[in-house]
Write a protein that holds these residues in place. Structure first.
Motif, mmCIF file in Angstrom:
data_model
loop_
_atom_site.group_PDB
_atom_site.id
_atom_site.type_symbol
_atom_site.label_atom_id
_atom_site.label_comp_id
_atom_site.label_asym_id
_atom_site.label_seq_id
_atom_site.Cartn_x
_atom_site.Cartn_y
_atom_site.Cartn_z
ATOM 1 N N LEU A 46 -2.795 -2.012 7.000
ATOM 2 C CA LEU A 46 -3.429 -1.320 8.198
ATOM 3 C C LEU A 46 -3.736 -2.863 9.112
ATOM 4 O O LEU A 46 -3.382 -2.415 10.417
ATOM 5 N N GLN A 47 -4.188 -3.681 8.447
ATOM 6 C CA GLN A 47 -3.924 -4.896 9.660
ATOM 7 C C GLN A 47 -3.024 -5.743 9.901
ATOM 8 O O GLN A 47 -2.792 -6.081 11.031
ATOM 9 N N GLN A 361 1.895 5.997 19.975
ATOM 10 C CA GLN A 361 2.477 6.310 18.598
ATOM 11 C C GLN A 361 1.658 5.126 17.623
ATOM 12 O O GLN A 361 1.242 5.367 16.471
ATOM 13 N N ALA A 362 1.524 4.003 18.078
ATOM 14 C CA ALA A 362 0.595 2.989 17.435
ATOM 15 C C ALA A 362 -0.733 3.521 16.821
ATOM 16 O O ALA A 362 -1.393 3.391 15.791
ATOM 17 N N ASN A 363 -1.451 4.245 18.179
ATOM 18 C CA ASN A 363 -2.686 4.775 17.740
ATOM 19 C C ASN A 363 -2.698 5.968 16.751
ATOM 20 O O ASN A 363 -3.590 6.154 16.077
ATOM 21 N N GLN A 364 -1.737 6.815 16.984
ATOM 22 C CA GLN A 364 -1.619 7.837 16.016
ATOM 23 C C GLN A 364 -1.340 7.539 14.272
ATOM 24 O O GLN A 364 -1.919 7.986 13.735
ATOM 25 N N MET A 365 -0.531 6.717 14.481
ATOM 26 C CA MET A 365 -0.122 6.233 13.155
ATOM 27 C C MET A 365 -1.369 5.408 12.344
ATOM 28 O O MET A 365 -1.600 5.531 11.339
ATOM 29 N N MET A 366 -1.975 4.503 13.162
ATOM 30 C CA MET A 366 -3.090 4.024 12.671
ATOM 31 C C MET A 366 -4.196 4.924 12.408
ATOM 32 O O MET A 366 -4.866 4.663 11.287
ATOM 33 N N ALA A 367 -4.450 5.878 13.484
ATOM 34 C CA ALA A 367 -5.607 7.087 12.795
ATOM 35 C C ALA A 367 -5.065 7.786 11.638
ATOM 36 O O ALA A 367 -5.837 8.116 10.657
ATOM 37 N N ALA A 368 -3.783 8.035 11.492
ATOM 38 C CA ALA A 368 -3.347 8.805 10.349
ATOM 39 C C ALA A 368 -3.277 7.756 9.116
ATOM 40 O O ALA A 368 -3.729 8.473 8.100
ATOM 41 N N ARG A 369 -3.087 6.711 9.326
ATOM 42 C CA ARG A 369 -3.284 5.575 8.281
ATOM 43 C C ARG A 369 -4.494 5.660 7.667
ATOM 44 O O ARG A 369 -4.908 5.635 6.568
ATOM 45 N N VAL A 370 -5.455 5.545 8.624
ATOM 46 C CA VAL A 370 -6.900 5.336 8.165
ATOM 47 C C VAL A 370 -7.336 6.480 7.428
ATOM 48 O O VAL A 370 -8.168 6.508 6.325
ATOM 49 N N ALA A 372 -5.501 8.450 5.719
ATOM 50 C CA ALA A 372 -4.866 8.538 4.602
ATOM 51 C C ALA A 372 -5.361 7.566 3.563
ATOM 52 O O ALA A 372 -5.681 7.785 2.544
ATOM 53 N N ILE A 373 -5.794 6.362 3.991
ATOM 54 C CA ILE A 373 -6.652 5.473 3.176
ATOM 55 C C ILE A 373 -7.929 6.019 2.742
ATOM 56 O O ILE A 373 -8.236 5.833 1.707
ATOM 57 N N GLU A 375 -8.657 9.298 2.385
ATOM 58 C CA GLU A 375 -8.624 10.246 1.326
ATOM 59 C C GLU A 375 -8.247 9.513 -0.006
ATOM 60 O O GLU A 375 -8.687 9.840 -0.934
ATOM 61 N N SER A 376 -7.363 8.558 0.170
ATOM 62 C CA SER A 376 -6.768 7.846 -1.256
ATOM 63 C C SER A 376 -7.944 7.274 -1.889
ATOM 64 O O SER A 376 -8.161 7.230 -3.066
ATOM 65 N N SER A 377 -9.063 6.436 -0.790
ATOM 66 C CA SER A 377 -10.190 5.965 -1.635
ATOM 67 C C SER A 377 -11.084 7.001 -2.208
ATOM 68 O O SER A 377 -11.678 6.728 -3.379
ATOM 69 N N GLN A 378 -11.154 8.071 -1.396
ATOM 70 C CA GLN A 378 -12.188 8.989 -2.142
ATOM 71 C C GLN A 378 -11.542 9.464 -3.309
ATOM 72 O O GLN A 378 -12.395 9.808 -4.463
ATOM 73 N N ALA A 379 -10.171 9.828 -3.572
ATOM 74 C CA ALA A 379 -9.564 10.416 -4.607
ATOM 75 C C ALA A 379 -9.711 9.304 -5.649
ATOM 76 O O ALA A 379 -9.802 9.652 -6.642
ATOM 77 N N SER A 380 -9.523 7.902 -5.366
ATOM 78 C CA SER A 380 -9.637 6.988 -6.428
ATOM 79 C C SER A 380 -10.868 6.773 -6.961
ATOM 80 O O SER A 380 -11.036 6.837 -8.136
ATOM 81 N N VAL A 381 -12.015 7.018 -6.119
ATOM 82 C CA VAL A 381 -13.381 6.860 -6.395
ATOM 83 C C VAL A 381 -13.509 8.374 -7.468
ATOM 84 O O VAL A 381 -14.500 8.019 -8.453
ATOM 85 N N ARG A 382 -13.259 9.376 -7.056
ATOM 86 C CA ARG A 382 -13.256 10.719 -7.869
ATOM 87 C C ARG A 382 -12.615 10.490 -9.311
ATOM 88 O O ARG A 382 -13.016 10.491 -10.374
ATOM 89 N N LEU A 383 -11.490 9.879 -9.121
ATOM 90 C CA LEU A 383 -10.879 9.713 -10.443
ATOM 91 C C LEU A 383 -11.204 8.658 -11.333
ATOM 92 O O LEU A 383 -11.431 8.750 -12.504
ATOM 93 N N GLY A 384 -12.045 7.511 -10.571
ATOM 94 C CA GLY A 384 -12.635 6.475 -11.631
ATOM 95 C C GLY A 384 -13.928 7.088 -11.967
ATOM 96 O O GLY A 384 -14.226 6.667 -13.174
#
Length: 469
Positions: A46-47, A361-370, A372-373, A375-384
């Motif tokens: 992201l950075q 496009q950069a703003n949209q992709m960054m927002a979408a990536r944030v 996604a991150i 959701e992925s973090s929450q899913a990883s926490v649930r799986l953990g």
């Protein structure tokens, strides 16, 4: 499974249990570490990708706006340093676009389009600046400076042919002279004297050539000298001789000199030329060009019809022609600048949407990536959490199973020992031959003890039964 389980000693079983539980928790810790590494990698991406792309997109937009501001300042003020500012901003822009191309594949495609459009914009703007340099960035340079020199020279010469004030004063002198002859009033003599002095001052203040001034002053001196006896005689005797005399001839010669250096409205029409020129430079309207050409045509006709010498006529007409040709050349270059400026605007209009789209496009992709991150973090926490609960459950099941296997045989042996103390047990503890388990060994020993006791009792009973009663 029971045979395998019997191969382990109790300490080994307990150690194995701790090992299994430890492995389960190591697995949970590993999963947590992987989740953390994944989140860190996502944030690093992201950075290093999306944030960098957004930052570069905004910087490109700012630099392009600065370049356009410098462009407009150049077109309005036409200072050389504004053109240099545009080049500097475009150089910075190219550096930013090159950095954008290194971010990712999508950014590379956008950067390639931007580089092509920036090249078109820069070439168009340079063509505009060169056209303005040709015209002249100020009134003293280029085409503008050249024809201004011609018209300034024309203005200087036109002042040499501006004799209307002198001619007016000469006519007033002649009128007062005739009034003196008609009325014989000394006031008219004084007026002639005053007008002669005024005429002399006007000659000195005029832009006439020195030789012409000298001729006028010489003839004026003759007129003044010869007028005095005529005026004295007219006032005393009333004999005016029809108003003729040397003074009259001198006045005619002065008039001839003035006529020989007079072009009607020459200076006025030159100023009219300048007015149309300034109006065109200010507004860019082609109607002023037509007006200027008409005035120049009138001026040429006036010069040709004037009593000037052929040399003076050729000089004035040549300057006028050079001025007109230079001005028309400026008009043609101005039309070219209008076309080139439109090309610059067209190139800039193509760049602006691409830059804006890149930012969006950069703003949209960054927002979408944030998102996604997140959701992925929450899913990883649930799986953990599920992994941790699963590990706890497996550890509990393993411990219970191990404990039950150990405790069940111990209870069986305790029951047999109770039976052995108070009766004759017939049950046996299940064992596995060759097992290394201490409980299994105890069970085998207990079973052997029970067998020996049973055999002993059988033998004892037999012995008792064999004795005589």
């Amino acid at each position: 499974m029971e045979k395998v389980w019997s191969k382990f000693r109790i300490g080994e079983k307990i150690g194995l249990g701790f090992a299994v539980v430890g492995l389960l928790f190591i697995g949970v810790v590993w999963h947590y570490h992987q989740t953390l590494q994944s989140v860190l990698a996502d944030h690093r991406q992201l950075q290093t990708v999306f944030e960098v792309r957004k930052s570069l997109a905004l910087e490109i937009e700012i630099e392009m706006a600065a370049a356009r501001d410098a462009e407009k300042d150049f077109l309005i003020l036409r200072h050389e340093h504004f053109a240099d500012d545009v080049d500097q901003h475009l150089q910075v822009l190219r550096t930013k676009v090159t950095a954008l191309a290194a971010v990712d594949q999508q950014s590379r495609q956008t950067a390639e389009q931007l580089q092509r459009l920036l090249t078109t914009y820069q070439e168009s703007f340079r063509a505009v600046t060169e056209a303005w340099r040709s015209i002249g960035l100020d009134e003293n340079s280029g085409i503008q400076g050249a024809f201004r020199q011609k018209v300034h020279r024309l203005q200087e010469l036109s002042a040499q042919y501006y004799v209307d004030p002198l001619y007016t004063v000469l006519l007033q002198i002649r009128r007062s002279e005739k009034d003196l002859a008609l009325r014989r009033d000394p006031a008219y003599r004084e007026r002639v004297r005053t007008l002669i002095q005024e005429f002399r001052q006007l000659v000195h203040a005029s832009e006439l050539r020195a030789a012409v001034k000298q001729k006028l002053l010489s003839e004026l001196a003759v007129y003044a000298r010869t007028f005095e006896p005529y005026a004295e005689n007219a006032l005393k005797t009333g004999n005016v001789g029809g108003g003729m005399g040397a003074f009259r001839d001198a006045a005619h010669r002065i008039e001839a000199i003035l006529r020989a250096h007079h072009v009607p409205n020459l200076e006025t029409n030159v100023y009219k030329l300048r007015r149309q020129e300034k109006d065109f430079l200010l507004r860019g309207d082609e109607a002023y060009v037509t007006k200027l050409v008409d005035i120049a045509r009138t001026l040429r006709s006036q010069i040709a019809a004037s009593p000037l010498s052929e040399t003076d006529k050729a000089l004035l007409a040549g300057l006028l022609l050079d001025y007109q040709q230079g001005f028309l050349q400026l008009v043609a270059q101005h039309a070219s600048i209008v076309t080139l400026t439109r090309e610059v605007d067209a190139a800039a209009r193509q760049i602006a949407p691409l830059i804006t789209a890149n930012v969006n496009q950069a703003n949209q992709m960054m927002a979408a990536r944030v998102e996604a991150i997140t959701e992925s973090s929450q899913a990883s926490v649930r799986l953990g959490m599920l992994s941790m609960y699963g590990a706890l459950a497996l550890a509990l099941v393993f411990v219970i199973t191990l404990t039950r296997r150990i405790v069940r045989k111990v209870r069986q042996m305790a029951g047999l020992l109770d039976d052995l103390a108070y009766g004759a047990p017939t049950a046996r503890v299940p064992t596995l031959p060759g097992g290394r388990d201490e409980i299994n060994a105890m069970a085998e020993s207990l079973n052997a003890l029970l067998e020996h006791r049973a055999n002993f009792l059988d033998c004892w009973k037999t012995s008792i039964n064999g004795l005589p009663t």
